[in-house]
Design a protein around this motif. Structure first.
Motif, PDB file in Angstrom:
ATOM      1  N   CYS A 150       0.831  -1.210   0.000  1.00 18.13           N
ATOM      2  CA  CYS A 150       0.000   0.000   0.000  1.00 18.13           C
ATOM      3  C   CYS A 150       0.863   1.257   0.000  1.00 18.13           C
ATOM      4  N   SER A 151       1.956   1.240   0.735  1.00 18.20           N
ATOM      5  CA  SER A 151       2.833   2.413   0.758  1.00 18.20           C
ATOM      6  C   SER A 151       3.537   2.615  -0.576  1.00 18.20           C
ATOM      7  N   GLU A 152       3.895   1.530  -1.255  1.00 12.47           N
ATOM      8  CA  GLU A 152       4.526   1.656  -2.570  1.00 12.47           C
ATOM      9  C   GLU A 152       3.556   2.198  -3.601  1.00 12.47           C
ATOM     10  N   LEU A 153       2.308   1.749  -3.555  1.00 10.42           N
ATOM     11  CA  LEU A 153       1.300   2.307  -4.457  1.00 10.42           C
ATOM     12  C   LEU A 153       1.075   3.783  -4.164  1.00 10.42           C
ATOM     13  N   HIS A 154       1.081   4.149  -2.884  1.00 11.17           N
ATOM     14  CA  HIS A 154       0.934   5.550  -2.503  1.00 11.17           C
ATOM     15  C   HIS A 154       2.065   6.392  -3.080  1.00 11.17           C
ATOM     16  N   ALA A 155       3.276   5.871  -3.025  1.00 14.04           N
ATOM     17  CA  ALA A 155       4.424   6.600  -3.574  1.00 14.04           C
ATOM     18  C   ALA A 155       4.294   6.778  -5.090  1.00 14.04           C
ATOM     19  N   LEU A 156       3.798   5.765  -5.778  1.00 11.95           N
ATOM     20  CA  LEU A 156       3.603   5.886  -7.228  1.00 11.95           C
ATOM     21  C   LEU A 156       2.523   6.915  -7.556  1.00 11.95           C
ATOM     22  N   ILE A 157       1.456   6.942  -6.772  1.00  7.23           N
ATOM     23  CA  ILE A 157       0.396   7.927  -7.013  1.00  7.23           C
ATOM     24  C   ILE A 157       0.905   9.338  -6.755  1.00  7.23           C
ATOM     25  N   LEU A 158       1.721   9.507  -5.731  1.00  2.00           N
ATOM     26  CA  LEU A 158       2.319  10.822  -5.485  1.00  2.00           C
ATOM     27  C   LEU A 158       3.246  11.232  -6.624  1.00  2.00           C
ATOM     28  N   ASP A 159       3.909  10.269  -7.240  1.00  2.00           N
ATOM     29  CA  ASP A 159       4.752  10.569  -8.396  1.00  2.00           C
ATOM     30  C   ASP A 159       3.899  11.030  -9.570  1.00  2.00           C
ATOM     31  N   VAL A 160       2.747  10.393  -9.750  1.00  2.00           N
ATOM     32  CA  VAL A 160       1.816  10.839 -10.799  1.00  2.00           C
ATOM     33  C   VAL A 160       1.338  12.256 -10.513  1.00  2.00           C
ATOM     34  N   ARG A 161       1.007  12.541  -9.273  1.00  2.00           N
ATOM     35  CA  ARG A 161       0.579  13.893  -8.919  1.00  2.00           C
ATOM     36  C   ARG A 161       1.670  14.930  -9.195  1.00  2.00           C
ATOM     37  N   ARG A 162       2.915  14.555  -8.941  1.00  2.00           N
ATOM     38  CA  ARG A 162       4.005  15.486  -9.203  1.00  2.00           C
ATOM     39  C   ARG A 162       4.088  15.821 -10.694  1.00  2.00           C
ATOM     40  N   HIS A 163       3.872  14.825 -11.550  1.00  2.00           N
ATOM     41  CA  HIS A 163       3.893  15.075 -12.987  1.00  2.00           C
ATOM     42  C   HIS A 163       2.713  15.934 -13.419  1.00  2.00           C
ATOM     43  N   VAL A 164       1.561  15.743 -12.783  1.00  2.00           N
ATOM     44  CA  VAL A 164       0.353  16.454 -13.199  1.00  2.00           C
ATOM     45  C   VAL A 164       0.358  17.899 -12.716  1.00  2.00           C
ATOM     46  N   GLU A 165       0.801  18.129 -11.497  1.00  2.00           N
ATOM     47  CA  GLU A 165       0.585  19.421 -10.861  1.00  2.00           C
ATOM     48  C   GLU A 165       1.695  20.434 -11.111  1.00  2.00           C
ATOM     49  N   LEU A 166       2.900  19.977 -11.452  1.00  2.00           N
ATOM     50  CA  LEU A 166       3.981  20.923 -11.668  1.00  2.00           C
ATOM     51  C   LEU A 166       3.907  21.480 -13.080  1.00  2.00           C
ATOM     52  N   ASP A 167       4.095  22.777 -13.192  1.00  2.00           N
ATOM     53  CA  ASP A 167       3.985  23.468 -14.465  1.00  2.00           C
ATOM     54  C   ASP A 167       5.361  23.572 -15.114  1.00  2.00           C
ATOM     55  N   GLY A 168       5.800  22.471 -15.719  1.00  2.00           N
ATOM     56  CA  GLY A 168       7.059  22.496 -16.447  1.00  2.00           C
ATOM     57  C   GLY A 168       8.235  22.796 -15.542  1.00  2.00           C
ATOM     58  N   ALA A 169       9.195  23.535 -16.076  1.00  2.34           N
ATOM     59  CA  ALA A 169      10.410  23.849 -15.316  1.00  2.34           C
ATOM     60  C   ALA A 169      10.173  24.929 -14.269  1.00  2.34           C
ATOM     61  N   ALA A 170       9.084  25.705 -14.429  1.00  4.63           N
ATOM     62  CA  ALA A 170       8.821  26.785 -13.473  1.00  4.63           C
ATOM     63  C   ALA A 170       8.480  26.239 -12.099  1.00  4.63           C
ATOM     64  N   GLY A 171       7.842  25.060 -12.059  1.00  9.94           N
ATOM     65  CA  GLY A 171       7.532  24.453 -10.779  1.00  9.94           C
ATOM     66  C   GLY A 171       6.391  25.110 -10.034  1.00  9.94           C
ATOM     67  N   ARG A 172       5.557  25.866 -10.733  1.00  3.29           N
ATOM     68  CA  ARG A 172       4.410  26.489 -10.066  1.00  3.29           C
ATOM     69  C   ARG A 172       3.278  25.466 -10.000  1.00  3.29           C
ATOM     70  N   PRO A 173       2.865  25.062  -8.805  1.00 10.50           N
ATOM     71  CA  PRO A 173       1.843  24.036  -8.709  1.00 10.50           C
ATOM     72  C   PRO A 173       0.471  24.572  -9.095  1.00 10.50           C
ATOM     73  N   HIS A 174      -0.283  23.711  -9.754  1.00 10.88           N
ATOM     74  CA  HIS A 174      -1.706  23.917 -10.018  1.00 10.88           C
ATOM     75  C   HIS A 174      -1.986  25.019 -11.043  1.00 10.88           C
ATOM     76  N   SER A 175      -0.978  25.631 -11.663  1.00 12.20           N
ATOM     77  CA  SER A 175      -1.285  26.640 -12.666  1.00 12.20           C
ATOM     78  C   SER A 175      -1.880  26.028 -13.923  1.00 12.20           C
ATOM     79  N   ARG A 176      -1.649  24.739 -14.118  1.00 11.90           N
ATOM     80  CA  ARG A 176      -2.219  24.077 -15.289  1.00 11.90           C
ATOM     81  C   ARG A 176      -3.734  23.900 -15.175  1.00 11.90           C
ATOM     82  N   PHE A 177      -4.265  23.931 -13.975  1.00 10.12           N
ATOM     83  CA  PHE A 177      -5.689  23.699 -13.784  1.00 10.12           C
ATOM     84  C   PHE A 177      -6.530  24.942 -14.052  1.00 10.12           C
TER      85      PHE A 177
END
Length: 545
Positions: free
Chosen positions: A369-396
C-alpha cells in the motif's frame, strides 16, 4: 428677611458659584460617560450580532456548497464513466479469453463445487505455470475484498486454453454464479476480471492446453487490452480525484462570492433603515415648538429635499451593487465548463502522467500500500507541476473557467442560462452587464491566487488519503502500515500484484462518483484550508466597499 438672605448669598457667592459649577460639571461628565458607555454597549452588541450573523451566513454558505456539489456530481460521473469505460474493456478481455480456451462440454471433466482449498490450489498451480510462461505473456490476479476483508490472488499462465472449474460451473448452467464463491457482489469490473482469470487457469491435462493454445495475434491483443485496462483504471481513479476536488473548490469560491455580496446588501439595507428611523421626528410639545422656531430661520423644505436626494443616491448605489437573479444564474452556469470540457483536459494530463509513471510497472509486480501511494504521489508530481517553473496547479486554471468571452457565451448558451439562446446576442448582452464581468474577474483573481493554490494542495492531499485508506481497508485487508514508517512495518506489509489492485481502484472511482453520502466530497469540504478559503473570500470586502 429678604435682605438678610440676599446678604447671605452675596457674602458666599463665590463658594456657591464654585459649588454649582462643580455639581454641573459632575452632572455633565456623568451624563457624558453614561452616553459613551451606552454607545460602547450598543456597539459591542451590534458587533456580536454581526459576527453571529456572519457565522450563520458562512455555515449556510458551506452547506449550500456541499448540496450544490452533490447536485453537480452526477453530471460529472456520467461524463467520466462513459468516456473511461473500463468495464467494456474487461468484458472484451473476458470474451477473448473464453473464445481462446473454449472446449466442448463432453471434453470437460466433472468437477465438484469449489471450496477454499480449491481456490488455493488454483493459485499455486497458476504461480508455477506463470513462471514457465513465455516472456511476452500477461499474468492476472485479482484481490477483492469487502468489509470482512477476505480475498484471493489468482494468476494465469499464457497459452493455457483449457477451462477451469469456474468456466465448467458457468457452462453447466448452474444457477449460482461462480463469482459468489470468490468475491462479494458490488463490482462488475472485479467480477469480469475474476471470470477472466478463472477461465485462463491451467487444466490438469497439458495436452488439451497445447492443442487449444491461442494464436499470437490473440496474445498480442490480450497484452494490449491488459495494458489499456491498467492505464485506464488508474487514469479514471485519479481523474475522479482531481475533477471532484476542482469542482468542489470552484463551487465554494462562487457561492462565497455571492454570499459576500448578499451580506453587504443586507448590511446596507439595515443601515438605510436605521438612518430612516433616526430621521423620524419625535411628536412632543418641545419638539414641535423647536421645529416651528427652527422653520422661521432655515428653509426646512429645501433641507428635506437634499436629505431625500441623498437617500435616493444611496438606494441607486445599492441597486448597482446588488446581484440580480439573472446575473447570479449566468454566473453559476459557468460550472458547465469543467463538467463538460475542463475535466477532459484534466484527464488528458492525468493519462500522460500515469503512462509515464506506470509504464515500467508490470502487472506482475507486487506492490504494498505504501509503494502504491508513492507511485500515485509521483503521478501527482507530474500532473501538478507546471514544467520547469515548478508552479503548482497553474495548469488547472484553464480547466475551471472559460478563457475567452466567446467560450463564455458558448458555455452560457449550452448551460441553459437565462436569455442564452443565441451566442452572438448573448455575447453583446454580457459586455453590457458589468456586474457579471466583475464577478467573473473576481473569480479568476481568486482561482489564480496563492490561497486557492494552497487550499487545492491540501484538498488533493486529503482526497489522496481517502483513496489510499479505501484500498488499505478493502483491498489490503487493513494489514500493515500505509505510510511504512519503519523497515519492520514495511516488511510486514501485504503485497499484491498490480493487476489485483485494479478492481479496487475501479470500485473506488464508481463509489466516489455515485455514492450518497459521498465520502470524497465530505472529506474535501472538511479540510480546514478549504473553509479558510471560503472565509477569506466572504470577508474580503474592506477594500471593495
Amino acid at each position: 428677611m429678604f435682605d438678610s438672605l440676599q446678604r447671605y448669598v452675596y457674602d458666599r457667592r463665590r463658594g456657591l458659584l464654585d459649588t454649582v459649577m462643580t455639581m454641573g460639571t459632575a452632572y455633565a461628565a456623568s451624563a457624558y460617560f453614561r452616553e459613551r458607555l451606552e454607545e460602547v454597549k450598543l456597539n459591542v452588541m451590534r458587533q456580536r450580532v454581526a459576527k453571529e450573523s456572519l457565522r450563520r451566513r458562512f455555515q449556510s454558505t458551506h452547506d449550500d456548497t456541499c448540496f450544490t456539489i452533490m447536485a453537480l456530481i452526477p453530471t460529472l460521473a456520467t461524463q467520466i464513466l462513459e468516456e473511461m469505460d473500463v468495464e467494456s474493456l474487461t468484458n472484451e478481455l473476458q470474451s477473448l479469453s473464453t473464445s481462446s480456451g473454449a472446449r466442448s462440454p463432453s471434453q470437460l471433466p466433472p468437477a465438484p463445487p469449489p471450496h477454499a482449498h480449491d481456490v488455493q490450489s488454483i493459485a499455486e498451480t497458476s504461480s508455477i505455470s506463470d513462471a514457465q510462461s513465455e516472456a511476452g505473456s500477461m499474468s492476472m490476479s485479482s484481490h477483492s475484498g469487502s468489509g470482512s476483508g477476505y480475498g484471493y490472488d489468482v494468476e494465469r499462465a499464457s497459452g493455457a486454453g483449457s477451462a477451469s472449474w469456474v468456466e465448467h460451473m458457468s457452462a453447466s448452467g448452474t444457477s449460482q454464479s461462480p463469482h459468489t464463491f470468490i468475491t462479494p457482489p458490488g463490482s462488475q469490473l472485479s467480477d469480469s476480471i475474476l471470470s477472466t482469470a478463472s477461465s485462463l487457469s491451467p487444466d490438469a491435462s497439458q495436452s488439451l492446453s497445447n492443442a487449444n493454445s491461442p494464436s499470437p495475434s490473440t496474445k498480442k491483443r490480450k497484452a494490449q487490452l491488459w495494458k489499456e485496462v491498467k492505464n485506464l483504471t488508474l487514469t479514471r481513479a485519479l481523474t475522479t480525484l482531481y475533477t471532484t476536488t476542482l469542482l468542489s473548490l470552484l463551487t465554494a469560491a462562487q457561492l462565497s462570492i455571492i454570499a459576500r455580496n448578499r451580506y453587504i446588501a443586507s448590511v446596507r439595507a439595515s443601515e438605510r433603515a436605521e438612518r430612516a428611523h433616526e430621521r423620524i421626528p419625535h411628536l412632543s410639545l418641545t419638539g414641535i415648538l423647536a421645529r416651528e422656531a427652527f422653520a422661521r430661520v432655515v428653509d426646512v423644505e429645501a433641507l428635506c429635499s437634499e436629505w431625500l436626494t441623498e437617500d435616493d443616491d444611496l438606494e441607486s448605489e445599492e441597486d448597482v451593487d446588488d446581484i440580480s437573479e439573472g446575473t447570479e444564474a449566468r454566473y453559476l452556469t459557468l460550472s458547465w465548463w469543467i463538467l463538460h470540457v475542463g475535466w477532459k483536459d484534466v484527464a488528458e494530463r492525468v493519462r500522460g502522467a500515469v503512462e509515464s509513471v506506470f509504464d515500467s510497472v508490470s502487472l506482475r509486480n507486487k506492490l504494498s500500500c505504501s509503494e502504491l501511494h508513492a507511485l500515485i504521489l509521483d503521478v501527482r508530481r507530474h500532473v501538478e507541476l507546471d514544467g520547469a517553473a515548478g508552479r503548482p496547479h497553474s495548469r488547472f486554471y484553464p480547466c475551471l473557467l472559460p478563457p475567452t468571452p466567446e467560450t463564455t457565451a458558448h458555455v452560457l448558451a449550452q448551460g441553459g442560462a437565462p436569455l442564452a439562446r443565441q451566442e452572438s446576442a448573448l455575447l453583446d448582452s454580457l459586455r453590457s452587464d458589468p456586474r457579471f464581468i466583475s464577478l467573473l474577474d473576481e473569480t479568476r483573481a481568486y482561482l489564480s491566487g496563492p490561497d486557492f493554490a494552497y487550499a487545492l494542495t491540501c484538498a488533493l492531499d486529503r482526497a489522496t488519503g481517502v483513496l489510499i485508506d479505501h484500498l488499505h481497508k478493502r483491498v489490503f485487508g487493513g494489514r500493515g502500515d500505509v505510510e511504512g514508517s519503519s523497515v519492520t512495518d514495511a516488511r510486514e506489509e501485504l503485497k499484491i500484484r498490480l493487476v489485483g489492485l485494479l478492481p479496487g481502484l475501479a470500485r473506488w472511482s464508481q463509489l466516489a462518483l455515485n455514492a450518497t453520502p459521498n465520502e470524497l466530497v465530505d472529506n474535501i469540504m472538511a479540510v480546514r484550508e478549504v473553509s479558510a478559503l471560503e472565509a477569506i473570500i466572504i470577508s474580503d470586502y474592506q477594500d471593495r466597499y
